[in-house]
Design a protein around this motif. Structure first.
Motif, PDB file in Angstrom:
ATOM      1  N   ILE A  98       0.849  -1.185   0.000  1.00  0.00           N
ATOM      2  CA  ILE A  98       0.000   0.000   0.000  1.00  0.00           C
ATOM      3  C   ILE A  98       0.888   1.240   0.000  1.00  0.00           C
ATOM      4  O   ILE A  98       1.731   1.407   0.883  1.00  0.00           O
ATOM      5  N   LEU A  99       0.682   2.117  -0.967  1.00  0.00           N
ATOM      6  CA  LEU A  99       1.458   3.350  -1.067  1.00  0.00           C
ATOM      7  C   LEU A  99       0.803   4.494  -0.305  1.00  0.00           C
ATOM      8  O   LEU A  99       1.426   5.535  -0.112  1.00  0.00           O
ATOM      9  N   GLY A 100      -0.435   4.317   0.103  1.00  0.00           N
ATOM     10  CA  GLY A 100      -1.103   5.361   0.864  1.00  0.00           C
ATOM     11  C   GLY A 100      -2.605   5.149   0.916  1.00  0.00           C
ATOM     12  O   GLY A 100      -3.195   4.533   0.031  1.00  0.00           O
ATOM     13  N   ILE A 101      -3.221   5.664   1.988  1.00  0.00           N
ATOM     14  CA  ILE A 101      -4.671   5.636   2.180  1.00  0.00           C
ATOM     15  C   ILE A 101      -5.182   7.073   2.067  1.00  0.00           C
ATOM     16  O   ILE A 101      -4.560   8.004   2.580  1.00  0.00           O
ATOM     17  N   ASP A 119      -0.234   7.116   5.407  1.00  0.00           N
ATOM     18  CA  ASP A 119      -0.303   5.888   6.221  1.00  0.00           C
ATOM     19  C   ASP A 119      -0.188   4.636   5.373  1.00  0.00           C
ATOM     20  O   ASP A 119      -0.898   3.646   5.596  1.00  0.00           O
ATOM     21  N   GLY A 120       0.732   4.663   4.385  1.00  0.00           N
ATOM     22  CA  GLY A 120       0.993   3.465   3.603  1.00  0.00           C
ATOM     23  C   GLY A 120       1.875   2.490   4.362  1.00  0.00           C
ATOM     24  O   GLY A 120       2.131   2.643   5.567  1.00  0.00           O
ATOM     25  N   ASP A 121       2.365   1.468   3.658  1.00  0.00           N
ATOM     26  CA  ASP A 121       3.233   0.470   4.302  1.00  0.00           C
ATOM     27  C   ASP A 121       4.505   1.126   4.834  1.00  0.00           C
ATOM     28  O   ASP A 121       4.959   2.151   4.331  1.00  0.00           O
ATOM     29  N   SER A 122       5.080   0.490   5.839  1.00  0.00           N
ATOM     30  CA  SER A 122       6.325   0.990   6.421  1.00  0.00           C
ATOM     31  C   SER A 122       7.445   0.951   5.392  1.00  0.00           C
ATOM     32  O   SER A 122       7.548   0.016   4.588  1.00  0.00           O
TER      33      SER A 122
END
Length: 309
Positions: A98-101, A119-122
């Motif tokens: 996930i690159l972002g919400i 708040d994407g993946d670390s």
């Protein structure tokens, strides 16, 4: 002859050789929370997307997803939902993440200039973030993807819905009550009753109230304070203690105003004959000499004032 010999060897090996041949398929992890995958293989978002907001015509695309393939990567943008990236290789640990919400808008000069997915993946010491730029195009499509810096992505989305010169203006999207607040802030700024910083602060509060921007910590604190029950004293002694502290705070404020040469009027704090007085700021500008200039900060919201000129 060699081909015939090879065929005889395969026939002699029989079913045993055929049983060793296997085809291993990697699970398809494309798409956020694919319902056909077991939980261990699904992409797990860290936060829920914010509510759809902004221009009405763009809200019609909420939830629709658009793909873009570059080299070995497939990118997917689901407007007002999320952005994802999928590595299209035969590696056993090919990346899908996930690159972002969907989080909030970026607003400049009364214009929506971008959509922020956070708040994407670390990624190393931070979370991945994506900014979606909206540009005029003949059709709805994800047209370009770049990574300006590590863990930070830029997606260009083309759509005919933003081709009109006024399609991305913020003011028309606001309800009537918030438009009036904006008008009042603009008038106060024009009349030099508030500073540029104070004006921008009011605009941010308006955008937060409209759901276009996420509440800052200061805004969240104000909201909690507004919803908090009124203070009730447990005893007369406790009330007196709080009153004495308030009197000290008032005296400190009075000394501060005097030290900076700011005019004020002393008025009675109550109607019970007490001797404590509260400074009241003068709302009219003091008389100035010809050609003199001052930076007046008392009328309206002054923003942050440090006493400098």
């Amino acid at each position: 002859m060699a081909a015939a010999a090879l065929l005889l060897l395969l026939l002699a090996a029989g079913p045993a050789a055929a049983g060793k041949m296997k085809v291993v398929e990697e699970p398809n992890s494309f798409g956020l929370n694919n319902p056909f995958l077991p939980p261990a293989h699904r992409l797990q978002p860290k936060a829920a997307p914010a509510a759809a907001s902004g221009p009405e015509q763009l809200r019609s695309l909420a939830g629709r997803c658009f793909d873009y393939v570059e080299s070995m990567y497939k990118y997917e943008l689901c407007l007002f939902r999320n952005a994802t990236q999928h590595e299209q290789t035969f590696r056993w640990n090919a990346y899908s993440g996930i690159l972002g919400i969907w989080h909030e808008w970026e607003i400049e000069n009364n214009t929506f200039v971008g959509m922020w997915m956070r708040d994407g993946d670390s990624c190393e010491t931070r979370n991945r973030e994506t900014k979606v730029l909206l540009v005029c195009g003949r059709s709805n499509k994800l047209a370009h993807v770049t990574e300006p810096s590590t863990c930070m992505y830029s997606l260009t989305f083309e759509t005919p819905l933003v081709c009109h010169p006024h399609s991305l203006l913020v003011y028309p999207t606001l309800p009537e009550a918030l438009r009036r607040k904006w008008d009042e802030a603009a008038q106060a700024h024009y009349d030099e009753l508030i500073t540029e910083q104070g004006y921008n602060k009011r605009l941010r509060e308006i955008f937060e109230e409209a759901g276009l921007l996420k509440l800052t910590r200061e805004g969240e604190s104000k909201k909690k304070t507004a919803n908090a029950p009124r203070l009730k004293f447990e005893s007369v002694e406790k009330c007196n203690q709080e009153y004495q502290q308030l009197s000290k705070d008032i005296q400190k404020l009075t000394d501060l105003l005097t030290r900076h040469g700011i005019a004020y009027e002393a008025v009675l704090a109550g109607n019970h004959g007490n001797k404590h007085r509260t400074p009241a700021l003068v709302t009219e500008k003091p008389a100035l000499g010809v050609g003199s200039k001052t930076d007046w900060h008392l009328h309206g919201d002054p923003g942050v004032w440090n006493g400098s000129r």
